[in-house]
Write a protein that holds these residues in place. Structure first.
Motif, mmCIF file in Angstrom:
data_model
loop_
_atom_site.group_PDB
_atom_site.id
_atom_site.type_symbol
_atom_site.label_atom_id
_atom_site.label_comp_id
_atom_site.label_asym_id
_atom_site.label_seq_id
_atom_site.Cartn_x
_atom_site.Cartn_y
_atom_site.Cartn_z
ATOM 1 N N ILE A 41 -11.233 0.987 -2.158
ATOM 2 C CA ILE A 41 -10.990 2.090 -3.024
ATOM 3 C C ILE A 41 -10.753 1.834 -4.633
ATOM 4 O O ILE A 41 -9.653 1.035 -4.510
ATOM 5 C CB ILE A 41 -10.136 3.019 -2.485
ATOM 6 N N THR A 42 -11.280 2.344 -5.375
ATOM 7 C CA THR A 42 -10.762 2.285 -6.950
ATOM 8 C C THR A 42 -10.293 3.330 -7.308
ATOM 9 O O THR A 42 -10.574 4.558 -7.184
ATOM 10 C CB THR A 42 -12.125 1.953 -7.658
ATOM 11 N N THR A 43 -8.799 3.316 -7.974
ATOM 12 C CA THR A 43 -8.227 4.393 -8.596
ATOM 13 C C THR A 43 -7.759 4.130 -9.744
ATOM 14 O O THR A 43 -8.218 2.945 -10.254
ATOM 15 C CB THR A 43 -6.972 4.485 -7.596
ATOM 16 N N ALA A 44 -7.034 4.825 -10.364
ATOM 17 C CA ALA A 44 -6.441 4.791 -11.771
ATOM 18 C C ALA A 44 -5.563 3.410 -11.867
ATOM 19 O O ALA A 44 -5.506 2.816 -12.989
ATOM 20 C CB ALA A 44 -5.646 5.753 -12.472
ATOM 21 N N GLU A 45 -5.178 3.213 -10.728
ATOM 22 C CA GLU A 45 -4.342 1.785 -10.732
ATOM 23 C C GLU A 45 -5.088 0.519 -10.231
ATOM 24 O O GLU A 45 -4.536 -0.623 -10.379
ATOM 25 C CB GLU A 45 -3.174 1.779 -9.339
ATOM 26 N N THR B 156 -8.592 -1.444 -8.223
ATOM 27 C CA THR B 156 -9.196 -1.482 -6.723
ATOM 28 C C THR B 156 -8.290 -2.106 -5.731
ATOM 29 O O THR B 156 -7.693 -3.119 -5.930
ATOM 30 C CB THR B 156 -10.554 -2.371 -6.867
ATOM 31 N N LYS B 157 -8.426 -1.381 -4.530
ATOM 32 C CA LYS B 157 -7.291 -2.155 -3.435
ATOM 33 C C LYS B 157 -8.389 -2.189 -2.169
ATOM 34 O O LYS B 157 -9.131 -1.145 -1.902
ATOM 35 C CB LYS B 157 -6.326 -1.004 -3.365
ATOM 36 N N THR B 158 -8.212 -3.155 -1.536
ATOM 37 C CA THR B 158 -8.862 -3.308 -0.391
ATOM 38 C C THR B 158 -7.920 -2.893 1.045
ATOM 39 O O THR B 158 -6.727 -3.414 1.111
ATOM 40 C CB THR B 158 -9.264 -4.737 -0.135
ATOM 41 N N PHE B 159 -8.536 -1.996 1.904
ATOM 42 C CA PHE B 159 -7.769 -1.842 3.015
ATOM 43 C C PHE B 159 -8.407 -2.377 4.322
ATOM 44 O O PHE B 159 -10.008 -2.126 4.311
ATOM 45 C CB PHE B 159 -7.887 -0.344 3.131
ATOM 46 N N GLU B 160 -7.992 -2.940 5.456
ATOM 47 C CA GLU B 160 -8.323 -3.371 6.465
ATOM 48 C C GLU B 160 -8.416 -2.197 7.713
ATOM 49 O O GLU B 160 -7.444 -1.320 7.766
ATOM 50 C CB GLU B 160 -7.596 -4.431 7.046
ATOM 51 N N HIS C 100 -14.080 13.706 5.101
ATOM 52 C CA HIS C 100 -12.849 14.055 5.866
ATOM 53 C C HIS C 100 -11.748 13.597 4.830
ATOM 54 O O HIS C 100 -10.728 14.459 4.804
ATOM 55 C CB HIS C 100 -12.773 13.609 7.147
ATOM 56 N N SER C 101 -11.570 12.516 4.414
ATOM 57 C CA SER C 101 -10.518 12.083 3.335
ATOM 58 C C SER C 101 -10.467 12.997 2.238
ATOM 59 O O SER C 101 -9.336 13.312 1.740
ATOM 60 C CB SER C 101 -10.945 10.717 2.924
ATOM 61 N N VAL C 102 -11.783 13.574 1.745
ATOM 62 C CA VAL C 102 -11.716 14.343 0.478
ATOM 63 C C VAL C 102 -11.168 15.629 1.090
ATOM 64 O O VAL C 102 -10.315 16.216 0.258
ATOM 65 C CB VAL C 102 -13.004 14.377 -0.025
ATOM 66 N N ILE C 103 -11.574 16.144 2.228
ATOM 67 C CA ILE C 103 -11.206 17.618 2.435
ATOM 68 C C ILE C 103 -9.656 17.439 2.735
ATOM 69 O O ILE C 103 -8.904 18.505 2.199
ATOM 70 C CB ILE C 103 -12.117 17.713 3.795
ATOM 71 N N VAL D 247 0.216 11.080 7.601
ATOM 72 C CA VAL D 247 -0.858 10.726 6.581
ATOM 73 C C VAL D 247 -0.203 9.471 5.768
ATOM 74 O O VAL D 247 0.900 9.610 5.312
ATOM 75 C CB VAL D 247 -1.049 11.680 5.475
ATOM 76 N N THR D 248 -1.135 8.583 5.786
ATOM 77 C CA THR D 248 -0.752 7.237 5.170
ATOM 78 C C THR D 248 -1.384 7.082 3.665
ATOM 79 O O THR D 248 -2.646 7.075 3.546
ATOM 80 C CB THR D 248 -1.229 5.937 5.779
ATOM 81 N N ASP D 249 -0.420 7.220 2.699
ATOM 82 C CA ASP D 249 -1.248 7.127 1.341
ATOM 83 C C ASP D 249 -1.521 5.607 0.726
ATOM 84 O O ASP D 249 -1.662 4.719 1.693
ATOM 85 C CB ASP D 249 -0.113 7.527 0.206
ATOM 86 N N PHE D 250 -2.135 5.511 -0.401
ATOM 87 C CA PHE D 250 -2.444 4.251 -0.986
ATOM 88 C C PHE D 250 -1.529 3.251 -1.042
ATOM 89 O O PHE D 250 -1.785 2.000 -0.878
ATOM 90 C CB PHE D 250 -3.260 4.270 -2.072
ATOM 91 N N HIS D 251 -0.218 3.673 -0.806
ATOM 92 C CA HIS D 251 0.812 2.466 -0.795
ATOM 93 C C HIS D 251 1.507 2.214 0.441
ATOM 94 O O HIS D 251 2.647 1.867 0.377
ATOM 95 C CB HIS D 251 1.907 3.132 -2.017
#
Length: 333
Positions: A75-79, A81-85, A105-108, A142-146
């Motif tokens: 997933i690429t954000t302003a910070e 690209t980060k890889t999630f398993e 669903h993530s967007v919603i 909910v688990t955020d990007f961090h």
């Protein structure tokens, strides 16, 4: 005594079978309730996400349901690209098997988060339509990007946790949204859900109990056997022994053992009585009707003399005190 032991063993056997079959049907009801509740939980969650998707006017591609689920996602954000398993256990519990729908669903949920109160209410209503009247509660994490986790719980969570049943589903492309449903039920709610097997078992058990007591009473009555031979009453006392009331004698095969007249009167009086039981007054009137010096103590002495006389020949009987004013003749089994 042996008959009573057999009766108790029979009752214990019936109760054991009732427990085994009752436990089987209870577990089956509980398993079926769990399956229905789980299906209702997923359906409510899916319907709520579909409703939000329609409100937000986001296109939905039904043909994407065959997409494979990746083991990791970038997933690429302003910070950057980060890889999630992707946890395979969570992936299997995701409400959608489509990668595109998971993205949707993530967007919603990011734009319009799910409400645990709404989900709990809808789930409870759906369960009620399926005849499951239980207390429900929902917790959303909910688990955020961090990798930070935030929680939302429905207002009735305190009243229901710890719950008897827990249902867990995930949503989102990272399975970052965990929705836990808690269902609290009572023992009687499980039985009442499909009550016919339990009613059938209860009726069957009552019939078996009634038959057991009926057979027991018949067996007790059958012990009192009176065979009429040429107008003479002959009573069976114990194995190999009979009492001939007319000859006032104890019969043991071809052997004839004469008894005292008073012993014969006492013996016949009890053998003719219901359940071999007589009251004190019945005994005194039957043995010493015209004797003003009669007393129950005289019967105690006379009955002991009779029991000892029969015991010498191997026939064991007993006169037992029952209640406060009755005696019962106890014959060997």
């Amino acid at each position: 005594m042996k008959q009573r032991i057999r009766l108790l063993l029979l009752i214990a056997g019936i109760m054991f079978l009732f427990f085994i079959f009752g436990r089987h049907f209870y577990q089956k009801n509980l398993s079926d309730m769990r399956a229905v509740a789980d299906s209702c939980f997923v359906n409510v969650l899916t319907s709520e996400l579909d409703s939000k998707q329609k409100v937000m006017s986001i296109p939905y591609f039904a043909a994407c349901t065959s997409d494979s689920i990746p083991r990791e996602i970038k997933i690429t954000t302003a910070e950057g690209t980060k890889t999630f398993e992707i946890d395979p256990v969570k992936s299997r519990k995701n409400i959608s098997r489509s990668a595109m729908v998971q993205d949707l669903h993530s967007v919603i949920c990011e734009e319009s988060p799910l409400s645990p109160d709404t989900l709990s209410t809808l789930w409870r209503i759906t369960l009620g339509e399926n005849k499951i009247n239980a207390v429900t509660s929902v917790r959303i994490s909910v688990t955020d990007f961090h990798e930070r986790i935030s929680y939302l719980v429905s207002r009735d969570t305190v009243a229901v946790v710890p719950s008897s049943l827990v249902f867990t589903s995930y949503a989102g492309n990272r399975c970052e949204i965990e929705i836990c449903g808690f269902l609290q039920y009572s023992f009687w709610q499980v039985i009442w859900w499909h009550w016919m097997p339990f009613l059938t078992m209860l009726v069957t058990a009552m019939i078996l109990f009634s038959l057991s007591f009926y057979i027991y009473r018949l067996t007790r009555c059958a012990k009192k056997i009176e065979v009429m031979t040429e107008g003479v009453g002959i009573y069976r006392l114990c194995s190999g022994f009979q009492f001939d009331a007319k000859r006032q004698a104890l019969l043991k095969g071809d052997e004839v053992i004469n008894l005292a007249p008073q012993s014969c009167i006492i013996l016949k009086l009890f053998l003719d009585a219901a359940e071999y039981t007589l009251s004190d007054d019945g005994i005194l009137d039957g043995v010493w009707a015209k004797d003003k010096t009669r007393s129950i103590r005289r019967f105690s002495v006379a009955s002991s003399r009779l029991c000892n006389a029969l015991k010498e020949h191997g026939c064991l009987i007993e006169f037992k005190r029952v209640n406060t004013d009755q005696y019962r003749l106890i014959l060997p089994e």
